[in-house]
Motif scaffolding. Structure first.
Motif, short mmCIF file in Angstrom:
data_model
loop_
_atom_site.label_atom_id
_atom_site.label_comp_id
_atom_site.label_asym_id
_atom_site.label_seq_id
_atom_site.Cartn_x
_atom_site.Cartn_y
_atom_site.Cartn_z
N LEU A 216 53.68 32.93 69.30
CA LEU A 216 53.26 31.81 70.13
C LEU A 216 52.13 32.19 71.08
CD1 LEU A 216 56.76 30.31 71.04
CD2 LEU A 216 55.10 29.40 69.40
N SER A 217 52.04 33.46 71.44
CA SER A 217 51.05 33.91 72.42
C SER A 217 49.78 34.47 71.80
CB SER A 217 51.67 34.99 73.33
OG SER A 217 52.83 34.53 73.97
N TYR A 218 49.91 35.15 70.67
CA TYR A 218 48.77 35.85 70.08
C TYR A 218 48.57 35.57 68.59
CZ TYR A 218 48.61 38.52 74.40
OH TYR A 218 48.50 38.87 75.72
N GLY A 219 49.37 34.69 68.03
CA GLY A 219 49.36 34.52 66.58
C GLY A 219 48.09 33.96 65.99
N SER A 220 47.34 33.16 66.74
CA SER A 220 46.17 32.50 66.16
C SER A 220 45.01 33.44 65.90
CB SER A 220 45.70 31.36 67.07
OG SER A 220 45.24 31.88 68.31
N ASN A 221 44.98 34.58 66.56
CA ASN A 221 43.86 35.50 66.39
C ASN A 221 43.77 36.08 64.98
OD1 ASN A 221 42.59 35.40 68.88
ND2 ASN A 221 43.96 36.90 69.79
N ALA A 222 44.90 36.59 64.48
CA ALA A 222 44.86 37.27 63.18
C ALA A 222 46.18 37.15 62.43
CB ALA A 222 44.49 38.74 63.37
N GLY A 223 47.00 36.16 62.79
CA GLY A 223 48.24 35.95 62.05
C GLY A 223 49.38 36.86 62.44
N TYR A 224 49.22 37.61 63.49
CA TYR A 224 50.22 38.55 64.04
C TYR A 224 51.05 39.28 62.99
CZ TYR A 224 54.09 34.98 64.11
OH TYR A 224 55.06 34.04 63.81
N ALA A 225 50.36 40.09 62.18
CA ALA A 225 51.08 40.95 61.23
C ALA A 225 51.98 41.92 61.99
CB ALA A 225 50.09 41.73 60.37
N ILE A 226 51.43 42.62 62.97
CA ILE A 226 52.12 43.59 63.83
C ILE A 226 53.12 44.47 63.07
CG2 ILE A 226 51.76 42.30 65.96
CD1 ILE A 226 54.60 41.20 65.76
N ASN A 227 52.85 44.68 61.79
CA ASN A 227 53.76 45.42 60.92
C ASN A 227 53.00 45.75 59.64
OD1 ASN A 227 55.68 46.16 58.95
ND2 ASN A 227 57.25 44.82 59.80
N PRO A 228 52.62 47.01 59.41
CA PRO A 228 51.84 47.34 58.21
C PRO A 228 52.52 46.96 56.91
CG PRO A 228 51.72 49.14 59.80
CD PRO A 228 52.75 48.17 60.33
N ALA A 229 53.83 47.17 56.81
CA ALA A 229 54.54 46.83 55.57
C ALA A 229 54.59 45.33 55.37
CB ALA A 229 55.96 47.39 55.61
N ARG A 230 54.74 44.57 56.45
CA ARG A 230 54.79 43.12 56.36
C ARG A 230 53.51 42.55 55.75
NH1 ARG A 230 52.73 39.08 56.02
NH2 ARG A 230 52.65 37.17 57.25
N ASP A 231 52.36 43.21 55.99
CA ASP A 231 51.10 42.73 55.43
C ASP A 231 50.78 43.40 54.10
OD1 ASP A 231 48.54 41.06 56.33
OD2 ASP A 231 47.84 42.88 55.32
N LEU A 232 50.95 44.70 54.01
CA LEU A 232 50.52 45.43 52.82
C LEU A 232 51.35 45.07 51.59
CD1 LEU A 232 48.72 47.51 51.47
CD2 LEU A 232 50.31 49.30 52.24
N GLY A 233 52.68 45.01 51.73
CA GLY A 233 53.52 44.68 50.59
C GLY A 233 53.17 43.33 49.98
N PRO A 234 53.18 42.24 50.76
CA PRO A 234 52.78 40.94 50.22
C PRO A 234 51.31 40.89 49.78
CG PRO A 234 54.13 40.64 52.17
CD PRO A 234 53.82 42.11 52.08
N ARG A 235 50.46 41.65 50.44
CA ARG A 235 49.04 41.67 50.03
C ARG A 235 48.91 42.27 48.62
NH1 ARG A 235 44.23 41.26 52.90
NH2 ARG A 235 45.45 41.11 54.84
N LEU A 236 49.67 43.30 48.32
CA LEU A 236 49.67 43.86 46.97
C LEU A 236 50.13 42.82 45.96
CD1 LEU A 236 51.20 47.38 47.74
CD2 LEU A 236 48.90 46.95 46.87
#
Length: 325
Positions: A216-236
């Protein structure tokens, strides 16, 4: 011979489950739960509701509430799933931060990262299988001919920077550092029994609220991945499923070669968050753990002042160990 072989096999699996193998299994399923529910909530907001006939009008910005609540509760339940076995890091940034502060062995860092990323990939694959008809219908309704042109459906799985960064790297990278520093610093506070850690096993739920408020505070900037696995796994998964350069190298009209930012940014941010907490709070709590012969000061009372502690000596400061959630 068969009985002996069966018993031997069971013995091997028992040893694996009792050791690091059991922890990796928990990290896999905990991260799987996180992505299954988190990406699922984005799929509902992006493609599910618009094409289902259950939404009479566009939710607009209100969809962000679906996404924020979805990810917050996804984290909470992921921690509940894995917490009793592995500590439920379910985030390479948390694993790295805990290793830095010497609360976690370095030898387990890479295996944890692998289990987390694999769990995220598997969950993203299941979300794609469930929502594939909705994704296809959405692209058709929007007149999108090729999947690499569908940034909206790509966003179901992985993150990308806002248009106002105009292709810059510093802004999105700073966003990921700050967002993850908030996450890891607050996790350190919430599980620190020397501080005011929540009781009655509600810490996972409160950690989920932390993720929600970051969205709610920072999500609009870059989708608040804040977790390498959360982004890399689905990105693959998106790369294999045909989103092409949107996934790797992470390029579109207003950004290029973005794929590494949701990995590096959170790792740096996790280190910053835990070091800041330990510097400003953790070390203070350690310093205030005075010998048993001296009373422990009340919160807000400086040691050595004229105010006295009303609790028995040594009571405050017992069981003051913290561990990952």
């Amino acid at each position: 011979m068969r009985v002996a072989t069966t018993r031997g096999t069971r013995g091997v699996w028992t040893r694996i489950r009792r050791g690091t193998g059991g922890e990796l299994s928990a990290e896999f399923l905990g991260t799987f739960t996180l992505i299954l529910l988190g990406c699922g909530s984005v799929a509902v907001a992006v493609a599910g509701l618009p094409g289902s006939g259950r939404q009479e009008g566009a939710f607009g910005a209100a969809n962000w509430l679906i996404v924020s609540w979805g990810w917050g509760l996804a984290v909470a339940f992921g921690v509940y799933v894995a917490g009793g076995v592995s500590g439920a890091h379910i985030n390479p940034a948390v694993t790295f931060a805990w290793a830095l502060r010497r609360r976690f062995p370095w030898s387990k860092v890479v295996p944890y990262w692998f289990a987390q990323t694999l769990g995220a990939f598997a969950a993203a694959a299941l979300v794609f299988a469930v929502y594939r008809p909705a994704i296809v219908a959405y692209d058709q309704a929007q007149g999108i001919a090729a999947r690499p042109e569908s940034l909206s459906t790509f966003s179901i799985f992985a993150t990308y920077p806002a248009e106002y960064f105009a292709g810059g790297v510093v802004g999105p990278l700073l966003d990921q550092v700050v967002g993850t520093a908030i996450l890891v610093g607050l996790i350190a506070a919430l599980i620190d029994n020397r501080n005011q850690a929540p009781g009655a096993n509600v810490a996972p739920f409160v950690i989920g609220l932390v993720v929600m408020v970051i969205g709610l505070s920072y999500g609009s900037n870059a989708g608040y991945a804040i977790n390498p696995a959360r982004d890399l796994g689905p990105r693959l998964l998106t790369w294999l499923a045909g989103w092409g350069e949107l996934a790797f190298p992470g390029s579109y009209d207003h950004f290029a070669h973005y794929w590494w930012i949701p990995i590096v940014g959170p790792l740096v941010g996790g280190a910053v968050g835990v070091l800041v907490y330990d510097l400003f709070i953790g070390q203070v709590l350690i310093t205030r753990q005075t010998p048993e012969s001296e009373p422990t000061p009340e919160p807000g009372v400086v040691p050595g002042s004229t105010e006295t502690d009303t609790e028995p000596d040594g009571q405050r400061g017992s069981d003051q160990q913290d561990s990952p959630p």
